[in-house]
Design an enzyme around this catalytic site. Structure first.
Site, PDB file in Angstrom:
ATOM      1  N   ARG A  57       4.662   6.376  -1.223  1.00 44.77           N
ATOM      2  CA  ARG A  57       3.942   5.160  -1.820  1.00 44.77           C
ATOM      3  C   ARG A  57       4.335   4.073  -1.463  1.00 44.77           C
ATOM      4  NH1 ARG A  57       0.874   8.629  -2.963  1.00 44.77           N
ATOM      5  NH2 ARG A  57       0.038   9.142  -4.927  1.00 44.77           N
ATOM      6  N   GLU A  94      -1.801  -2.084  -1.707  1.00 40.21           N
ATOM      7  CA  GLU A  94      -2.795  -1.460  -1.398  1.00 40.21           C
ATOM      8  C   GLU A  94      -4.076  -1.924  -2.282  1.00 40.21           C
ATOM      9  OE1 GLU A  94      -1.569   2.509  -0.557  1.00 40.21           O
ATOM     10  OE2 GLU A  94      -3.336   3.270  -0.822  1.00 40.21           O
ATOM     11  N   HIS A 137      -4.262   5.403   3.992  1.00 38.89           N
ATOM     12  CA  HIS A 137      -3.787   6.584   3.026  1.00 38.89           C
ATOM     13  C   HIS A 137      -4.577   7.653   3.208  1.00 38.89           C
ATOM     14  CE1 HIS A 137      -1.936   6.784  -1.267  1.00 38.89           C
ATOM     15  NE2 HIS A 137      -2.040   8.096  -0.517  1.00 38.89           N
TER      16      HIS A 137
HETATM   17  C1  DGY Z   1      -1.229  12.265  -3.187  1.00 39.34           C
HETATM   18  O1  DGY Z   1      -1.780  13.322  -3.349  1.00 39.34           O
HETATM   19  O2  DGY Z   1      -0.429  11.720  -4.102  1.00 39.34           O
HETATM   20  C2  DGY Z   1      -1.528  11.524  -2.051  1.00 39.34           C
HETATM   21  O3  DGY Z   1      -1.015   9.922  -1.907  1.00 39.34           O
HETATM   22  C3  DGY Z   1      -3.286  11.077  -2.020  1.00 39.34           C
HETATM   23  O4  DGY Z   1      -4.047  12.327  -1.935  1.00 39.34           O
END
Ligand code: DGY
Length: 323
Positions: free
Chosen positions: A241, A270, A288
């Site tokens: 993240r 983001e 992402h």
């Molecule tokens: C998740 O699944 O947490 C990813 O970051 C997005 O698919």
């Protein structure tokens, strides 16, 4: 009266089919861009929805819960669930679920792709060619570094971090060190991974790869001080993240060559990029997309649908994130 749910963005047909089979009606926002909180609230107020399928881009908090007091479940279409106020959901007895295990292969492979792109200078080469700069073979042109034999420091060894470790160990003979709140004995046995204190890991690793969830304790885990601890030749990869990294500090570190390079699939602000980031030659940016595979997306769609069905039919969340 048939059950009805709201889906804040389009999900693959694999999930919709399961809802159809159970006669669960759904309204689905068909726009590509993430809706803002105001729009989500407006939509939720239109009907008495029994549940919601939400996404990591949807801020699900008190106001959103207030807008949909009939909802028994928020099924989040992602592994991460930092966009949901879990404590608030718990207070209101609303189930919150995620999609664990759906993207281990995809994210691990994307992480590997980013690592290899950094060590081989792949994206720099691509830009060089497109700019018409290539005038013939040159032994000194864009000289990279081997992946084989590197020390890889994994921050977090859940399902995705462990998959990265296995692939690196078996594919590249990497030395794996890791930092985690818990000891990962299984991974240690399978890959020879050694647990280290965070600072020790940063000082030792040739590539630091982040695979931890976003929590208050992991926000800005990689900050100016931590970047200074890394080797000058080291790379940083983030597929976890964005806010795990202090991006302003990272831009500075990349500008000053405190570290050699970075590859990011997630961003602190983001979808905005921190000023200066896109101008840097020594950073690779992807939007992402680490889990963006048909297999993963279909699995995610099935899991959110199954959770909705199970909660609405039996009151049981299959993949609850509420402890
Ligand atoms: C998740 O699944 O947490 C990813 O970051 C997005 O698919």
């Amino acid at each position: 009266m048939p059950k009805q749910i709201y889906i804040t963005r389009r999900i693959p047909d694999a999930g919709l089919k399961l809802l159809d089979e159970k006669g669960i009606h759904y309204d689905m926002c068909d726009e590509h861009n993430p809706p803002c909180k105001k729009d989500i609230i407006k939509k939720l107020k239109k009907k008495q929805y029994d549940g919601v399928i939400s996404f990591l881009t949807d801020p699900i908090d008190k106001d959103v819960f207030d807008a949909c007091p009939t909802a028994k479940i928020f099924a989040n279409f992602s592994v991460g669930f930092n966009n949901v106020d879990i404590e608030e959901a718990k207070k209101r007895n609303i189930a919150v679920t995620n999609t664990p295990g759906t993207s281990n292969t995809a994210v691990a492979e994307h992480t590997l792709a980013l690592m290899l792109a950094l060590t081989t200078r792949l994206t720099e080469g691509d830009r060089y060619m497109r700019a018409g700069k290539y005038k013939g073979w040159d032994p000194c042109l864009l000289v990279g570094t081997d992946m084989k034999g590197k020390v890889i420091g994994l921050v977090g060894t859940g399902a995705i971090g462990s998959e990265v470790a296995r692939t690196l160990k078996h594919g590249f003979g990497s030395t794996i060190i890791y930092s985690d709140v818990v000891e990962n004995k299984a991974l240690e046995e399978e890959t020879g991974a050694v647990k280290k204190e965070m600072d020790e890991l940063l000082k030792t690793a040739d590539i630091v790869s982040l695979h931890c969830p976003l929590l208050p304790s992991t926000t800005h885990l990689i900050n100016e001080d931590k970047l200074k601890m890394m080797k000058k030749t080291a790379f940083l990869v983030n597929t976890s993240r964005g806010p795990v990294v202090d991006e302003i500090a990272l831009v500075k570190a990349l500008q000053n060559k405190t570290i050699q390079g970075a590859a990011l699939d997630v961003f602190e602000f983001e979808p905005k990029l921190t000023k200066g980031l896109a101008k840097l030659e020594n950073v690779i940016l992807t939007p992402h997309i680490a889990s963006a595979r048909e297999s993963a997306r279909n699995m995610m769609a099935e899991i959110v649908a199954k959770n909705v069905i199970s909660v609405l039919e039996d009151g049981k969340a299959l993949n609850s994130v509420i402890k």
